[in-house]
Write a protein that holds these residues in place. Structure first.
Motif, PDB file in Angstrom:
ATOM      1  N   GLN A  62       8.563  -6.424 -25.561  1.00 60.01           N
ATOM      2  CA  GLN A  62       8.698  -5.025 -25.966  1.00 60.01           C
ATOM      3  C   GLN A  62      10.146  -4.548 -25.839  1.00 60.01           C
ATOM      4  O   GLN A  62      10.635  -3.833 -26.723  1.00 60.01           O
ATOM      5  CB  GLN A  62       7.746  -4.149 -25.156  1.00 60.01           C
ATOM      6  CG  GLN A  62       6.294  -4.372 -25.569  1.00 60.01           C
ATOM      7  CD  GLN A  62       5.313  -3.634 -24.709  1.00 60.01           C
ATOM      8  OE1 GLN A  62       5.333  -3.749 -23.479  1.00 60.01           O
ATOM      9  NE2 GLN A  62       4.447  -2.868 -25.353  1.00 60.01           N
ATOM     10  N   LEU A  63      10.829  -4.926 -24.769  1.00 59.11           N
ATOM     11  CA  LEU A  63      12.236  -4.527 -24.646  1.00 59.11           C
ATOM     12  C   LEU A  63      13.084  -5.209 -25.715  1.00 59.11           C
ATOM     13  O   LEU A  63      13.963  -4.586 -26.314  1.00 59.11           O
ATOM     14  CB  LEU A  63      12.777  -4.852 -23.259  1.00 59.11           C
ATOM     15  CG  LEU A  63      12.190  -4.055 -22.095  1.00 59.11           C
ATOM     16  CD1 LEU A  63      12.977  -4.320 -20.821  1.00 59.11           C
ATOM     17  CD2 LEU A  63      12.130  -2.571 -22.384  1.00 59.11           C
ATOM     18  N   ASN A  64      12.820  -6.489 -25.964  1.00 57.10           N
ATOM     19  CA  ASN A  64      13.556  -7.184 -27.012  1.00 57.10           C
ATOM     20  C   ASN A  64      13.288  -6.578 -28.381  1.00 57.10           C
ATOM     21  O   ASN A  64      14.171  -6.553 -29.242  1.00 57.10           O
ATOM     22  CB  ASN A  64      13.223  -8.676 -26.997  1.00 57.10           C
ATOM     23  CG  ASN A  64      13.885  -9.390 -25.843  1.00 57.10           C
ATOM     24  OD1 ASN A  64      15.050  -9.177 -25.565  1.00 57.10           O
ATOM     25  ND2 ASN A  64      13.128 -10.230 -25.166  1.00 57.10           N
ATOM     26  N   ALA A  65      12.083  -6.080 -28.595  1.00 57.96           N
ATOM     27  CA  ALA A  65      11.740  -5.458 -29.881  1.00 57.96           C
ATOM     28  C   ALA A  65      12.588  -4.221 -30.156  1.00 57.96           C
ATOM     29  O   ALA A  65      12.905  -3.928 -31.310  1.00 57.96           O
ATOM     30  CB  ALA A  65      10.256  -5.110 -29.929  1.00 57.96           C
ATOM     31  N   ILE A  66      12.972  -3.503 -29.109  1.00 62.51           N
ATOM     32  CA  ILE A  66      13.845  -2.334 -29.313  1.00 62.51           C
ATOM     33  C   ILE A  66      15.158  -2.791 -29.941  1.00 62.51           C
ATOM     34  O   ILE A  66      15.608  -2.232 -30.949  1.00 62.51           O
ATOM     35  CB  ILE A  66      14.106  -1.603 -27.978  1.00 62.51           C
ATOM     36  CG1 ILE A  66      12.800  -1.020 -27.434  1.00 62.51           C
ATOM     37  CG2 ILE A  66      15.166  -0.508 -28.168  1.00 62.51           C
ATOM     38  CD1 ILE A  66      12.909  -0.520 -25.992  1.00 62.51           C
TER      39      ILE A  66
END
Length: 149
Positions: A62-66
């Motif tokens: 999820q953080l990488n998706a940002i």
């Protein structure tokens, strides 16, 4: 200024090759975090440990998706590299996201992936075999020049 997002495989130096070959062109490059450990563990390092590997991975994803969404959305051109190792589901997802946004999409892949990636390739504006071909495409887009024979 052309904004180019370099997505996909993180186990070779293809990004460095493209950036070196494009030196002098009016291009800004961006990419996901390519430190595999940092990418995998960013969620728990920032948001706290998870005893279950599923939630550990999910926090990181999820953080990488940002970062990935921002990079693709801000890009004029998205280059997605499919390498020889591993199943690169994230690269296919990035290519689909870029295509859905109407981004100019260049796929970089070895010939042996042609059949498996036929739908991804059909959404691309170019399918290259080498980093040098990607550089030549970017040079042509910016300057309208062909490679010297």
């Amino acid at each position: 200024m052309l904004n180019v997002y370099l997505s996909g495989e993180i186990h070779t130096d293809w990004r460095d090759q493209i950036e070196a070959g494009a030196k002098g062109l009016n291009i800004t490059f961006s990419a996901p975090v390519t430190d595999h450990g940092a990418s995998d563990d960013c969620g728990v390092a920032i948001l706290g440990a998870e005893p279950d590997k599923f939630w550990h991975d999910r926090k990181g994803a999820q953080l990488n998706a940002i970062r990935t969404r921002m990079g693709i959305e801000e890009a004029d051109v998205v280059v997605v590299r499919f390498g020889d190792k591993y199943k690169q589901w994230n690269a296919a997802f990035d290519a689909g996201y870029a295509a859905a946004l109407g981004k100019a999409l260049i796929i970089l892949q070895p010939e042996e992936h042609d059949h498996a990636l036929k739908e991804v390739d059909a959404a691309a504006l170019a399918v290259a075999r080498t980093s040098d071909q990607v550089v030549q495409i970017l040079r042509y887009v910016l300057e309208g020049t062909l490679p010297k024979a």
